[in-house]
Design a protein around this motif. Sequence first.
Motif, mmCIF file in Angstrom:
data_model
loop_
_atom_site.group_PDB
_atom_site.id
_atom_site.type_symbol
_atom_site.label_atom_id
_atom_site.label_comp_id
_atom_site.label_asym_id
_atom_site.label_seq_id
_atom_site.Cartn_x
_atom_site.Cartn_y
_atom_site.Cartn_z
ATOM 1 N N LEU A 84 -52.462 -44.265 46.201
ATOM 2 C CA LEU A 84 -52.069 -44.757 44.879
ATOM 3 C C LEU A 84 -50.913 -43.970 44.256
ATOM 4 C CD1 LEU A 84 -52.931 -47.032 42.985
ATOM 5 C CD2 LEU A 84 -54.502 -45.432 41.892
ATOM 6 N N PRO A 85 -50.925 -42.655 44.229
ATOM 7 C CA PRO A 85 -49.803 -41.939 43.604
ATOM 8 C C PRO A 85 -48.462 -42.234 44.268
ATOM 9 C CG PRO A 85 -51.666 -40.449 43.904
ATOM 10 C CD PRO A 85 -51.997 -41.731 44.615
ATOM 11 N N SER A 86 -48.418 -42.317 45.598
ATOM 12 C CA SER A 86 -47.137 -42.586 46.259
ATOM 13 C C SER A 86 -46.673 -44.013 46.000
ATOM 14 C CB SER A 86 -47.238 -42.314 47.763
ATOM 15 O OG SER A 86 -48.169 -43.184 48.365
ATOM 16 N N VAL A 87 -47.600 -44.973 45.966
ATOM 17 C CA VAL A 87 -47.232 -46.369 45.669
ATOM 18 C C VAL A 87 -46.688 -46.469 44.248
ATOM 19 C CG1 VAL A 87 -48.160 -48.705 45.348
ATOM 20 C CG2 VAL A 87 -48.831 -47.368 47.345
ATOM 21 N N ILE A 88 -47.358 -45.788 43.317
ATOM 22 C CA ILE A 88 -46.893 -45.799 41.929
ATOM 23 C C ILE A 88 -45.515 -45.159 41.831
ATOM 24 C CG2 ILE A 88 -47.312 -44.816 39.627
ATOM 25 C CD1 ILE A 88 -50.322 -45.261 40.170
ATOM 26 N N ALA A 89 -45.296 -44.055 42.539
ATOM 27 C CA ALA A 89 -43.989 -43.383 42.509
ATOM 28 C C ALA A 89 -42.905 -44.307 43.055
ATOM 29 C CB ALA A 89 -44.048 -42.089 43.314
ATOM 30 N N GLU A 90 -43.189 -45.021 44.152
ATOM 31 C CA GLU A 90 -42.212 -45.953 44.716
ATOM 32 C C GLU A 90 -41.885 -47.072 43.729
ATOM 33 O OE1 GLU A 90 -43.711 -47.435 48.423
ATOM 34 O OE2 GLU A 90 -43.762 -45.435 49.331
ATOM 35 N N LEU A 91 -42.910 -47.605 43.064
ATOM 36 C CA LEU A 91 -42.671 -48.673 42.092
ATOM 37 C C LEU A 91 -41.877 -48.176 40.890
ATOM 38 C CD1 LEU A 91 -46.084 -50.569 42.243
ATOM 39 C CD2 LEU A 91 -43.867 -51.353 43.085
ATOM 40 N N LYS A 92 -42.151 -46.960 40.460
ATOM 41 C CA LYS A 92 -41.378 -46.392 39.344
ATOM 42 C C LYS A 92 -39.912 -46.234 39.746
ATOM 43 C CE LYS A 92 -44.974 -43.926 36.808
ATOM 44 N NZ LYS A 92 -45.480 -42.605 36.386
ATOM 45 N N GLN A 93 -39.688 -45.803 40.978
ATOM 46 C CA GLN A 93 -38.309 -45.652 41.451
ATOM 47 C C GLN A 93 -37.625 -47.015 41.511
ATOM 48 O OE1 GLN A 93 -38.102 -43.635 45.172
ATOM 49 N NE2 GLN A 93 -35.875 -43.482 45.171
ATOM 50 N N GLU A 94 -38.330 -48.026 41.995
ATOM 51 C CA GLU A 94 -37.770 -49.377 42.046
ATOM 52 C C GLU A 94 -37.473 -49.886 40.638
ATOM 53 O OE1 GLU A 94 -38.929 -53.861 43.631
ATOM 54 O OE2 GLU A 94 -40.228 -52.172 44.128
ATOM 55 N N ARG A 95 -38.393 -49.636 39.696
ATOM 56 C CA ARG A 95 -38.183 -50.050 38.310
ATOM 57 C C ARG A 95 -36.935 -49.397 37.737
ATOM 58 N NH1 ARG A 95 -42.527 -48.012 34.139
ATOM 59 N NH2 ARG A 95 -41.511 -46.085 34.725
ATOM 60 N N GLN A 96 -36.755 -48.105 38.013
ATOM 61 C CA GLN A 96 -35.586 -47.399 37.501
ATOM 62 C C GLN A 96 -34.313 -47.958 38.111
ATOM 63 O OE1 GLN A 96 -35.797 -43.205 38.128
ATOM 64 N NE2 GLN A 96 -34.126 -42.754 36.722
ATOM 65 N N SER A 97 -34.349 -48.264 39.400
ATOM 66 C CA SER A 97 -33.176 -48.824 40.075
ATOM 67 C C SER A 97 -32.817 -50.184 39.481
ATOM 68 C CB SER A 97 -33.456 -48.933 41.563
ATOM 69 O OG SER A 97 -32.418 -49.598 42.207
ATOM 70 N N LEU A 98 -33.856 -51.027 39.254
ATOM 71 C CA LEU A 98 -33.615 -52.352 38.669
ATOM 72 C C LEU A 98 -33.072 -52.232 37.248
ATOM 73 C CD1 LEU A 98 -36.779 -54.198 39.990
ATOM 74 C CD2 LEU A 98 -34.416 -54.545 40.739
ATOM 75 N N ALA A 99 -33.578 -51.278 36.491
ATOM 76 C CA ALA A 99 -33.086 -51.076 35.122
ATOM 77 C C ALA A 99 -31.627 -50.637 35.140
ATOM 78 C CB ALA A 99 -33.955 -50.035 34.404
ATOM 79 N N HIS A 100 -31.247 -49.764 36.081
ATOM 80 C CA HIS A 100 -29.841 -49.331 36.181
ATOM 81 C C HIS A 100 -28.933 -50.507 36.523
ATOM 82 C CE1 HIS A 100 -30.521 -45.180 35.454
ATOM 83 N NE2 HIS A 100 -31.088 -44.881 36.630
ATOM 84 N N GLU A 101 -29.395 -51.361 37.445
ATOM 85 C CA GLU A 101 -28.608 -52.536 37.806
ATOM 86 C C GLU A 101 -28.438 -53.463 36.595
ATOM 87 O OE1 GLU A 101 -26.918 -53.360 40.607
ATOM 88 O OE2 GLU A 101 -27.435 -51.341 41.298
ATOM 89 N N ALA A 102 -29.505 -53.649 35.822
ATOM 90 C CA ALA A 102 -29.424 -54.506 34.630
ATOM 91 C C ALA A 102 -28.454 -53.916 33.619
ATOM 92 C CB ALA A 102 -30.816 -54.665 34.010
ATOM 93 N N ILE A 103 -28.494 -52.609 33.430
ATOM 94 C CA ILE A 103 -27.574 -51.948 32.475
ATOM 95 C C ILE A 103 -26.136 -52.087 32.967
ATOM 96 C CG2 ILE A 103 -26.872 -49.689 31.588
ATOM 97 C CD1 ILE A 103 -29.885 -48.983 31.493
ATOM 98 N N LYS A 104 -25.933 -51.903 34.277
ATOM 99 C CA LYS A 104 -24.589 -52.018 34.838
ATOM 100 C C LYS A 104 -24.046 -53.432 34.615
ATOM 101 C CE LYS A 104 -24.216 -50.382 39.012
ATOM 102 N NZ LYS A 104 -24.190 -50.272 40.480
ATOM 103 N N LEU A 105 -24.871 -54.469 34.893
ATOM 104 C CA LEU A 105 -24.433 -55.847 34.682
ATOM 105 C C LEU A 105 -24.135 -56.101 33.202
ATOM 106 C CD1 LEU A 105 -26.770 -57.879 37.050
ATOM 107 C CD2 LEU A 105 -24.293 -57.600 37.230
ATOM 108 N N HIS A 106 -24.949 -55.551 32.328
ATOM 109 C CA HIS A 106 -24.754 -55.743 30.897
ATOM 110 C C HIS A 106 -23.435 -55.120 30.440
ATOM 111 C CE1 HIS A 106 -25.816 -56.377 26.739
ATOM 112 N NE2 HIS A 106 -25.546 -55.103 26.478
ATOM 113 N N ARG A 107 -23.104 -53.944 30.986
ATOM 114 C CA ARG A 107 -21.875 -53.248 30.581
ATOM 115 C C ARG A 107 -20.616 -54.014 31.013
ATOM 116 N NH1 ARG A 107 -23.282 -47.115 32.317
ATOM 117 N NH2 ARG A 107 -24.683 -46.661 30.610
ATOM 118 N N TYR A 108 -20.663 -54.577 32.218
ATOM 119 C CA TYR A 108 -19.464 -55.183 32.768
ATOM 120 C C TYR A 108 -19.391 -56.690 32.575
ATOM 121 C CZ TYR A 108 -18.856 -50.600 34.762
ATOM 122 O OH TYR A 108 -18.699 -49.252 34.905
ATOM 123 N N THR A 109 -20.331 -57.268 31.860
ATOM 124 C CA THR A 109 -20.270 -58.689 31.576
ATOM 125 C C THR A 109 -19.559 -58.851 30.229
ATOM 126 O OG1 THR A 109 -22.369 -59.004 32.699
ATOM 127 C CG2 THR A 109 -21.633 -60.777 31.266
#
Length: 142
Positions: A84-109
């Motif tokens: 469970l801790p490693s799965v949660i850590a992986e999902l948190k990392q994925e969430r952070q990556s997706l949030a960065h991509e959303a912020i990047k798209l928002h900045r350059y749109t």
Amino acid sequence: MRIPVFRALRHMADRAKLAKAREEEDSYEHRAQEVHHQINFLESSRPDIVGAIDRLKRRRAELAKKMEQVTKEIAIEEKRLQDLPSVIAELKQERQSLAHEAIKLHRYTPEVPGSANDDQRTLDSADQVRQRTITAINALLG
């Protein structure tokens, strides 16, 4: 006369002993019959006892299978808990990556000036002009 009296008394005592001995003999025979019946009952119960033992052994085997299954399920759940801790850590990392991509798209749109309603009114107005032009051309052509 004395000897016949003693003999009669001895005979009476012997008869009393004989009666008592016969009662004891009857008692022993009766008890022996009861023990005999008990022995027969116990000997006839042997197949029932063997059947009960077999039934219990089969049940023990079934319960052992169930216990093995439960042990496997416990191991699976313990593994899930351990992972469970490693799965949660992986999902948190994925969430952070997706949030960065959303912020990047928002900045350059780029922002589109005006509103969708204003654009729709402009298109409707152009369409009306087009319709009037077609109507006028059709009227001239006749």
